[in-house]
Design a protein around this motif. Structure first.
Motif, PDB file in Angstrom:
ATOM      1  N   ALA A 167       1.325  -0.768  -0.364  1.00  0.00           N
ATOM      2  CA  ALA A 167       0.175  -0.383   0.396  1.00  0.00           C
ATOM      3  C   ALA A 167       1.139   1.141   0.134  1.00  0.00           C
ATOM      4  O   ALA A 167       0.496   2.208  -0.780  1.00  0.00           O
ATOM      5  CB  ALA A 167      -0.697   0.444   1.197  1.00  0.00           C
ATOM      6  N   TRP A 168       2.045   0.976   0.885  1.00  0.00           N
ATOM      7  CA  TRP A 168       2.975   1.942   1.270  1.00  0.00           C
ATOM      8  C   TRP A 168       3.465   2.618  -0.617  1.00  0.00           C
ATOM      9  O   TRP A 168       4.004   4.200  -1.077  1.00  0.00           O
ATOM     10  CB  TRP A 168       3.402   2.410   2.088  1.00  0.00           C
ATOM     11  CG  TRP A 168       3.635   2.837   3.041  1.00  0.00           C
ATOM     12  CD1 TRP A 168       3.182   2.134   4.790  1.00  0.00           C
ATOM     13  CD2 TRP A 168       2.588   3.905   3.854  1.00  0.00           C
ATOM     14  NE1 TRP A 168       2.349   2.767   5.246  1.00  0.00           N
ATOM     15  CE2 TRP A 168       2.283   3.804   5.137  1.00  0.00           C
ATOM     16  CE3 TRP A 168       2.871   5.029   3.051  1.00  0.00           C
ATOM     17  CZ2 TRP A 168       1.836   5.078   5.809  1.00  0.00           C
ATOM     18  CZ3 TRP A 168       2.338   6.165   3.536  1.00  0.00           C
ATOM     19  CH2 TRP A 168       1.746   6.315   4.826  1.00  0.00           C
ATOM     20  N   THR A 169       3.636   1.843  -1.436  1.00  0.00           N
ATOM     21  CA  THR A 169       4.760   2.000  -1.893  1.00  0.00           C
ATOM     22  C   THR A 169       3.978   2.310  -3.306  1.00  0.00           C
ATOM     23  O   THR A 169       4.224   2.806  -4.317  1.00  0.00           O
ATOM     24  CB  THR A 169       5.161  -0.121  -2.364  1.00  0.00           C
ATOM     25  OG1 THR A 169       5.976  -0.803  -1.543  1.00  0.00           O
ATOM     26  CG2 THR A 169       5.834  -0.002  -4.027  1.00  0.00           C
ATOM     27  N   GLU A 170       2.611   1.187  -3.663  1.00  0.00           N
ATOM     28  CA  GLU A 170       1.729   2.287  -4.298  1.00  0.00           C
ATOM     29  C   GLU A 170       1.177   3.785  -4.573  1.00  0.00           C
ATOM     30  O   GLU A 170       2.059   4.843  -4.920  1.00  0.00           O
ATOM     31  CB  GLU A 170       0.015   1.204  -4.659  1.00  0.00           C
ATOM     32  CG  GLU A 170       0.118   0.212  -5.424  1.00  0.00           C
ATOM     33  CD  GLU A 170      -1.102  -0.222  -4.359  1.00  0.00           C
ATOM     34  OE1 GLU A 170      -0.779  -1.728  -4.832  1.00  0.00           O
ATOM     35  OE2 GLU A 170      -1.682   0.274  -4.439  1.00  0.00           O
ATOM     36  N   GLY A 229       2.510   7.203  -6.550  1.00  0.00           N
ATOM     37  CA  GLY A 229       2.033   8.251  -6.795  1.00  0.00           C
ATOM     38  C   GLY A 229       2.474   9.907  -6.994  1.00  0.00           C
ATOM     39  O   GLY A 229       1.600  10.932  -7.624  1.00  0.00           O
ATOM     40  N   VAL A 230       3.333   9.287  -5.863  1.00  0.00           N
ATOM     41  CA  VAL A 230       3.571  11.206  -5.735  1.00  0.00           C
ATOM     42  C   VAL A 230       5.620  11.188  -5.725  1.00  0.00           C
ATOM     43  O   VAL A 230       5.781  12.362  -5.937  1.00  0.00           O
ATOM     44  CB  VAL A 230       3.346  11.618  -3.947  1.00  0.00           C
ATOM     45  CG1 VAL A 230       1.921  11.802  -3.855  1.00  0.00           C
ATOM     46  CG2 VAL A 230       3.900  10.875  -3.213  1.00  0.00           C
ATOM     47  N   MET A 231       6.503   9.891  -6.399  1.00  0.00           N
ATOM     48  CA  MET A 231       7.367  10.660  -6.846  1.00  0.00           C
ATOM     49  C   MET A 231       7.790   9.224  -7.923  1.00  0.00           C
ATOM     50  O   MET A 231       7.089   8.562  -8.097  1.00  0.00           O
ATOM     51  CB  MET A 231       7.992  10.398  -5.842  1.00  0.00           C
ATOM     52  CG  MET A 231       8.015  10.745  -4.460  1.00  0.00           C
ATOM     53  SD  MET A 231       9.080  10.555  -3.346  1.00  0.00           S
ATOM     54  CE  MET A 231       7.915   8.746  -2.314  1.00  0.00           C
ATOM     55  N   PRO A 232       8.699  10.759  -8.922  1.00  0.00           N
ATOM     56  CA  PRO A 232       9.319   9.785  -9.396  1.00  0.00           C
ATOM     57  C   PRO A 232       9.734   7.992  -9.418  1.00  0.00           C
ATOM     58  O   PRO A 232      10.464   8.383  -8.678  1.00  0.00           O
ATOM     59  CB  PRO A 232      10.060  10.257 -10.608  1.00  0.00           C
ATOM     60  CG  PRO A 232      10.226  12.042  -9.839  1.00  0.00           C
ATOM     61  CD  PRO A 232       9.050  11.676  -8.446  1.00  0.00           C
ATOM     62  N   ALA A 233       9.040   6.927  -9.855  1.00  0.00           N
ATOM     63  CA  ALA A 233       9.573   6.243  -9.861  1.00  0.00           C
ATOM     64  C   ALA A 233       9.218   5.262  -8.478  1.00  0.00           C
ATOM     65  O   ALA A 233       9.662   4.207  -8.370  1.00  0.00           O
ATOM     66  CB  ALA A 233      11.212   5.563  -9.921  1.00  0.00           C
ATOM     67  N   GLY A 234       8.761   5.865  -7.955  1.00  0.00           N
ATOM     68  CA  GLY A 234       7.968   5.776  -6.692  1.00  0.00           C
ATOM     69  C   GLY A 234       8.986   5.592  -5.959  1.00  0.00           C
ATOM     70  O   GLY A 234       8.944   5.140  -4.162  1.00  0.00           O
ATOM     71  N   GLY A 235      10.044   6.943  -5.261  1.00  0.00           N
ATOM     72  CA  GLY A 235      11.053   6.401  -4.767  1.00  0.00           C
ATOM     73  C   GLY A 235      11.735   7.808  -4.079  1.00  0.00           C
ATOM     74  O   GLY A 235      11.133   8.907  -4.751  1.00  0.00           O
ATOM     75  N   PHE A 236      12.282   7.995  -2.924  1.00  0.00           N
ATOM     76  CA  PHE A 236      13.336   9.201  -2.852  1.00  0.00           C
ATOM     77  C   PHE A 236      15.006   9.052  -3.508  1.00  0.00           C
ATOM     78  O   PHE A 236      15.115  10.511  -3.863  1.00  0.00           O
ATOM     79  CB  PHE A 236      13.914   9.080  -1.256  1.00  0.00           C
ATOM     80  CG  PHE A 236      12.215   9.300   0.058  1.00  0.00           C
ATOM     81  CD1 PHE A 236      11.241   9.460  -0.280  1.00  0.00           C
ATOM     82  CD2 PHE A 236      13.096   8.237   1.439  1.00  0.00           C
ATOM     83  CE1 PHE A 236      10.344   9.372   0.656  1.00  0.00           C
ATOM     84  CE2 PHE A 236      11.553   8.452   1.657  1.00  0.00           C
ATOM     85  CZ  PHE A 236      10.822   8.061   2.047  1.00  0.00           C
TER      86      PHE A 236
END
Ligand SMILES: Cc1ncc(COP(=O)(O)O)c(C=O)c1O
Length: 425
Positions: A8-11, A15-22
Motif C-alpha cells: 500500500a505504501w509503495t503504491e 503516485g507522488v514520486m518519480p519511480a516511487g522513491g526518494f
C-alpha cells in the motif's frame, strides 16, 4: 499484524514520486523503524541492517545516548542559522580529529561539500580543470556527475555525463582518470598542469582500496605543481579510522569533505582543510577576486551538531574501531568461506568497515573491473540475503558497531543460503 502494508505504501509513493522513491534505492522496501543493528519494514519483517541509512548510522539506530542528547536539544530549538555552541564545539572536535582540517564550514549534504571543495580549489589556484576518477562518487553537482557510473566507456580522459541537464561546457572542465593508475595521472598533469585546479578522489573509491603508493603519488604530484588535493571523506571520515582515510593511509590532502557520520543520522556535512584555502570563504573579502560565496540555511544546525558530537564522543571510546573492524572481519570471513566452498568466482573487495563481494575471478582495482563483473550473480545474492533477513545496499556492506553476536550469526546463515542459491541458479 496487518500484512502487506508495504504494498500500500509503495503504491502511494508511486503516485507522488518519480519511480516511487526518494532516490535510487529499491522503493518496494518501506522501513518502519530501526533499533540497534536491525530495521523493520512496514510488514513487520526484520533485517540485520548493513545499509545503515547509506552510512551514517555507524552506532546503529536509536543509540540511547544520541537519542538523549538530541532530545535535550529539541526543546531548546531546532535551528538558528546563527552560530551556536553545539556547532562550534563540533567544528573543534572535527578539526582536532582530522589532520588536514585547520578550519571547516558546515553544509547539509556531502554533495554540497564536494561542490564547494571543487569551487574553493578553483578560487585558490585561478585554474578551472579538475581531475576526477572514473566511478568516483562526489554527489550530484554537474562536475561530480561526469563519469560517475558510465556504461558507455570512453577513452580517458574524456568525461561522460551520467545525467541530462548538464551544460556541454562542464565536460571540458573535467579530466577523467582510472583509479589506481598513478602513471596515467602523472601524464595528465604533465600535459595540463597549468590548467588544473584540483584532483578529487575518494581515498577508498566506493569499495576499492588504493594501491600501495597511489595516494602518495597523488600527494607528491599535486604538491609539486600547486594543485589542490581533495579527499572525499564523506564515506571514509570517522569510519576507516577516527581521523578518516587520511589517518588510515597516512596521506594528508589539502581539503577534505565529510558527511554521513558527523551528523549522527541528521543532515550535516562539512568541507574542511588548510586555513589559507578555507579563507576564500571569508565574507569580509566579498568583492575580492578569490572570494567564494558560502552560506546555507541549515548549516551547523544544533540538532545535527549535537547528534554528531555525541556520536564522535562514543567513537573515541576505547576499542570502538577494533570492535567495528572485528564485526566486519566476521562477515568478510563468512563471505569468503561460503563462496569459496560453493566454488563461485569472487573477490571480497574493501576494508572491514565497508566492503562487498564482486563476482569476478580477476582482481578489482578500478571501476571497469566492477562494471565487467557478473551483475546477475550480485542481484541474486543480494535478493536471497534480503529474503533471509539481511539488508544491504546493492554494492556494499556497511558495518555498524551495534551488530551483536546474534546478528552476526544470523548474517552468516543468510550468506550460506545466498551462496547456495547461486549454485542452484
Ligand atoms: C564518497 C561520497 N561522496 C559524496 C556523497 C554525497 O553525499 P550526500 O548524499 O550527503 O550528498 C556520497 C554519498 O553517498 C559519497 O558516498
Amino acid at each position: 499484524m496487518e500484512r502487506h502494508r508495504q504494498v500500500a505504501w509503495t503504491e502511494r509513493a508511486a503516485g507522488v514520486m518519480p519511480a516511487g522513491g526518494f532516490g535510487n534505492f529499491d522503493p518496494s522496501l518501506v522501513i518502519r523503524e530501526g533499533h540497534g543493528a536491525r530495521v523493520w519494514d512496514e510488514d513487520g519483517h526484520d533485517y540485520v541492517d548493513y545499509l545503515i541509512g547509506s552510512g551514517p548510522m555507524l552506532l546503529g539506530h536509536g543509540h540511547p545516548e544520541v537519542v538523549d542528547a538530541v532530545q535535550g536539544q529539541l526543546s531548546k530549538g531546532m535551528t538558528f542559522f546563527a552560530n551556536n555552541a553545539a556547532g562550534i564545539e563540533l567544528a573543534e572536535v572535527i578539526c582536532d580529529a582530522v589532520t588536514c582540517a585547520e578550519q571547516l564550514r558546515f553544509v547539509s549534504t556531502g554533495g554540497e561539500a564536494d561542490m564547494y571543495a571543487m569551487r574553493l580549489a578553483r578560487a585558490h589556484t585561478g585554474r578551472e580543470k579538475i581531475i576526477k576518477f572514473e566511478g568516483g562518487y562526489h554527489g550530484m553537482s554537474a562536475e561530480s556527475l561526469m563519469s560517475l557510473a558510465p556504461t558507455r566507456l570512453q577513452n580517458f580522459p574524456l568525461a561522460v555525463p551520467d545525467s541530462a541537464g548538464i551544460p556541454e561546457s562542464v565536460r571540458d572542465l573535467m579530466l577523467i582518470a582510472p583509479f589506481n593508475d598513478a602513471e596515467f595521472v602523472k601524464g595528465l598533469l604533465d600535459e595540463h598542469a597549468d590548467e588544473i585546479a584540483a584532483i578529487i578522489v575518494e581515498p577508498l573509491q566506493r569499495l576499492i582500496p588504493p594501491a600501495p603508493g597511489f595516494l602518495e603519488a597523488l600527494r607528491e604530484e599535486t604538491e609539486k605543481r600547486g594543485i589542490v588535493l581533495i579527499f572525499d571523506e564523506v564515506v571514509t571520515g570517522f569510519r576507516l579510522a577516527y581521523g578518516g582515510a587520511q589517518e588510515h593511509y597516512g596521506v594528508i590532502p589539502d581539503l577534505c569533505t565529510l558527511g554521513k557520520i558527523i551528523g549522527g543520522g541528521l543532515p550535516l556535512a562539512a568541507v574542511a582543510g588548510k586555513a589559507d584555502i578555507m579563507a576564500h570563504f571569508d565574507a569580509n573579502k566579498a568583492g575580492d577576486a578569490g572570494f567564494t560565496y558560502q552560506v546555507g540555511t541549515l548549516s551547523g544546525n544544533p540538532l545535527a551538531a549535537i547528534a554528531g558530537l555525541k556520536t564522535l564522543e562514543i567513537l573515541r571510546r576505547d576499542g570502538a574501531y577494533e570492535q567495528l573492524r572485528q564485526n566486519g572481519k566476521t562477515v568478510m570471513t563468512a563471505l569468503e568461506n561460503h563462496l569459496t566452498n560453493g566454488d563461485i568466482p569472487h573477490q571480497i573487495v574493501g576494508d572491514p568497515v565497508l566492503f562487498d563481494v564482486v563476482f569476478t575471478a580477476s582482481p578489482v582495482i578500478d571501476y571497469r573491473c566492477v562494471l565487467h563483473a557478473n551483475a546477475d550473480l550480485a542481484r541474486c545474492f543480494n535478493q536471497t540475503l534480503r529474503e533471509q533477513g539481511v539488508l544491504k545496499p546493492p554494492s556494499k556492506f556497511y558495518v555498524s558497531l551495534a551488530l551483536t553476536d546474534d546478528d552476526l550469526a544470523h548474517t552468516e546463515r543468510a550468506i550460506a543460503e545466498a551462496a547456495n542459491a547461486l549454485n542452484h541458479n
